[in-house]
Design an enzyme around this catalytic site. Structure first.
Site, PDB file in Angstrom:
ATOM      1  N   ARG A   1       0.850  -1.197   0.000  1.00  0.00           N
ATOM      2  CA  ARG A   1       0.000   0.000   0.000  1.00  0.00           C
ATOM      3  C   ARG A   1       0.884   1.244   0.000  1.00  0.00           C
ATOM      4  O   ARG A   1       1.092   1.883   1.039  1.00  0.00           O
ATOM      5  CB  ARG A   1      -0.926  -0.012   1.210  1.00  0.00           C
ATOM      6  CG  ARG A   1      -1.925  -1.174   1.182  1.00  0.00           C
ATOM      7  CD  ARG A   1      -2.775  -1.182   2.444  1.00  0.00           C
ATOM      8  NE  ARG A   1      -3.774  -2.254   2.408  1.00  0.00           N
ATOM      9  CZ  ARG A   1      -4.602  -2.513   3.410  1.00  0.00           C
ATOM     10  NH1 ARG A   1      -4.548  -1.799   4.520  1.00  0.00           N
ATOM     11  NH2 ARG A   1      -5.485  -3.492   3.314  1.00  0.00           N
TER      12      ARG A   1
ATOM     13  N   ASP B   1       2.263   4.975  -0.266  1.00  0.00           N
ATOM     14  CA  ASP B   1       1.677   6.240   0.158  1.00  0.00           C
ATOM     15  C   ASP B   1       1.568   7.229  -0.998  1.00  0.00           C
ATOM     16  O   ASP B   1       2.095   7.001  -2.090  1.00  0.00           O
ATOM     17  CB  ASP B   1       2.545   6.875   1.252  1.00  0.00           C
ATOM     18  CG  ASP B   1       2.531   6.085   2.550  1.00  0.00           C
ATOM     19  OD1 ASP B   1       1.570   5.326   2.777  1.00  0.00           O
ATOM     20  OD2 ASP B   1       3.487   6.241   3.347  1.00  0.00           O
TER      21      ASP B   1
ATOM     22  N   TYR C   1      12.241  -1.896  -1.260  1.00  0.00           N
ATOM     23  CA  TYR C   1      12.097  -0.494  -1.615  1.00  0.00           C
ATOM     24  C   TYR C   1      13.466   0.115  -1.911  1.00  0.00           C
ATOM     25  O   TYR C   1      14.484  -0.293  -1.325  1.00  0.00           O
ATOM     26  CB  TYR C   1      11.462   0.293  -0.465  1.00  0.00           C
ATOM     27  CG  TYR C   1       9.963   0.135  -0.348  1.00  0.00           C
ATOM     28  CD1 TYR C   1       9.103   1.070  -0.930  1.00  0.00           C
ATOM     29  CD2 TYR C   1       9.406  -0.935   0.344  1.00  0.00           C
ATOM     30  CE1 TYR C   1       7.724   0.936  -0.820  1.00  0.00           C
ATOM     31  CE2 TYR C   1       8.026  -1.069   0.452  1.00  0.00           C
ATOM     32  CZ  TYR C   1       7.193  -0.132  -0.130  1.00  0.00           C
ATOM     33  OH  TYR C   1       5.831  -0.270  -0.030  1.00  0.00           O
TER      34      TYR C   1
ATOM     35  N   ARG D   1      10.861   5.735   4.748  1.00  0.00           N
ATOM     36  CA  ARG D   1      11.180   7.158   4.708  1.00  0.00           C
ATOM     37  C   ARG D   1      11.742   7.640   6.044  1.00  0.00           C
ATOM     38  O   ARG D   1      12.627   8.491   6.090  1.00  0.00           O
ATOM     39  CB  ARG D   1       9.949   7.951   4.315  1.00  0.00           C
ATOM     40  CG  ARG D   1       9.529   7.719   2.861  1.00  0.00           C
ATOM     41  CD  ARG D   1       8.121   8.201   2.599  1.00  0.00           C
ATOM     42  NE  ARG D   1       7.961   9.592   2.981  1.00  0.00           N
ATOM     43  CZ  ARG D   1       6.786  10.161   3.267  1.00  0.00           C
ATOM     44  NH1 ARG D   1       5.675   9.446   3.213  1.00  0.00           N
ATOM     45  NH2 ARG D   1       6.730  11.437   3.591  1.00  0.00           N
TER      46      ARG D   1
END
Length: 249
Positions: A56, A58, A117, A204
């Site tokens: 999911r 962002d 990621y 992040r």
């Protein structure tokens, strides 16, 4: 009596530019990748169709290897043909890269074993508009070796509470991290991190914290201390969203 046609499960790999999306997940009043894909599939099927994604992402986050699945009762289309049919209906910021038939019980979210990621950065110079869109501009080039010493603790089963957003809904915050490494790619710097799953904004948060610790000359064990504290207040800034990519599932 009406005979129901058996449903097939189609697994797809997707890429998208997240700049103009509110994220992957369907949201009332906002443009999402999930809803965009469901709208295209609805046109093909003449009825609403649901799609499940592995990650999911962002608002503003991109994908080079998102995985999703849907069920279809169309028997006449080979699985790979869904790629071409959907790409004709999808906007230019979403592309289907691969399409294949999966086991009927396949679930893109629950069957994902690893999510990887990548976060892109570059150092100094002018903020080039085409590069600034996808890479975080840093004031100076950080020490790669130092960043990797700081990140060395990001291995194995870890309580990642210190790097979760305050509103993260996860029932528990333990995650298994496979790797976390910084490397140079041309004039760019890349943070590559993989885990079984991530908390909301965790990548992040890790990126911003590591860059801040290196800049401040923190000792090599500083990130480990923050991790073990479980306190988000001790971690650093959350890096900007639009430089993050869901690279592989």
């Amino acid at each position: 009596m009406t005979t129901m046609r058996p449903e097939r499960c189609i697994k797809q790999t997707l890429a998208y530019d997240g700049t103009d999306f509110a994220g992957w997940q369907r949201q009332a009043g906002d443009r999402s990748v999930q809803e965009t894909l469901e709208h295209a599939l609805g046109k093909m099927h003449g009825r609403p169709l649901g799609v499940v994604g592995a990650g999911r992402t962002d608002a503003g986050v991109h994908a080079a290897g998102q995985v999703a699945h849907f069920h279809t009762d169309i028997a006449s289309i080979a699985p790979e043909r869904f790629l071409h049919a959907l790409n004709k209906l999808l906007p230019r910021d979403v592309r289907v890269l691969a399409s294949e038939e999966a086991d009927p019980n396949f679930n893109a979210r629950h069957d994902a074993r690893l999510r990887r990621y990548t976060y892109f950065m570059y150092a100094g110079g002018a903020a080039l508009p085409w590069k600034d869109r996808y890479a975080w501009r840093l004031p100076g080039r950080p020490d790669l070796a130092k960043l990797n010493r700081l990140a060395a603790c990001l291995r194995g089963e870890l309580d990642c509470t210190a790097f979760a957003a305050a509103k993260d809904p996860s029932p528990h915050r333990w995650r298994y991290l496979h790797h976390a490494v910084f490397y140079a790619e041309g004039d760019s710097l890349v943070f590559d991190v993989a885990a079984n799953a991530f908390l909301w904004r965790m990548v992040r948060s890790l990126t911003g914290t590591l860059i801040g610790l290196e800049r401040d000359g923190a000792p090599d064990g500083a990130l480990k201390d923050i991790l073990e504290s479980g306190e988000r207040a001790r971690a650093g800034q959350t890096a900007p969203a639009r430089r993050l990519f869901l690279w592989e599932v």
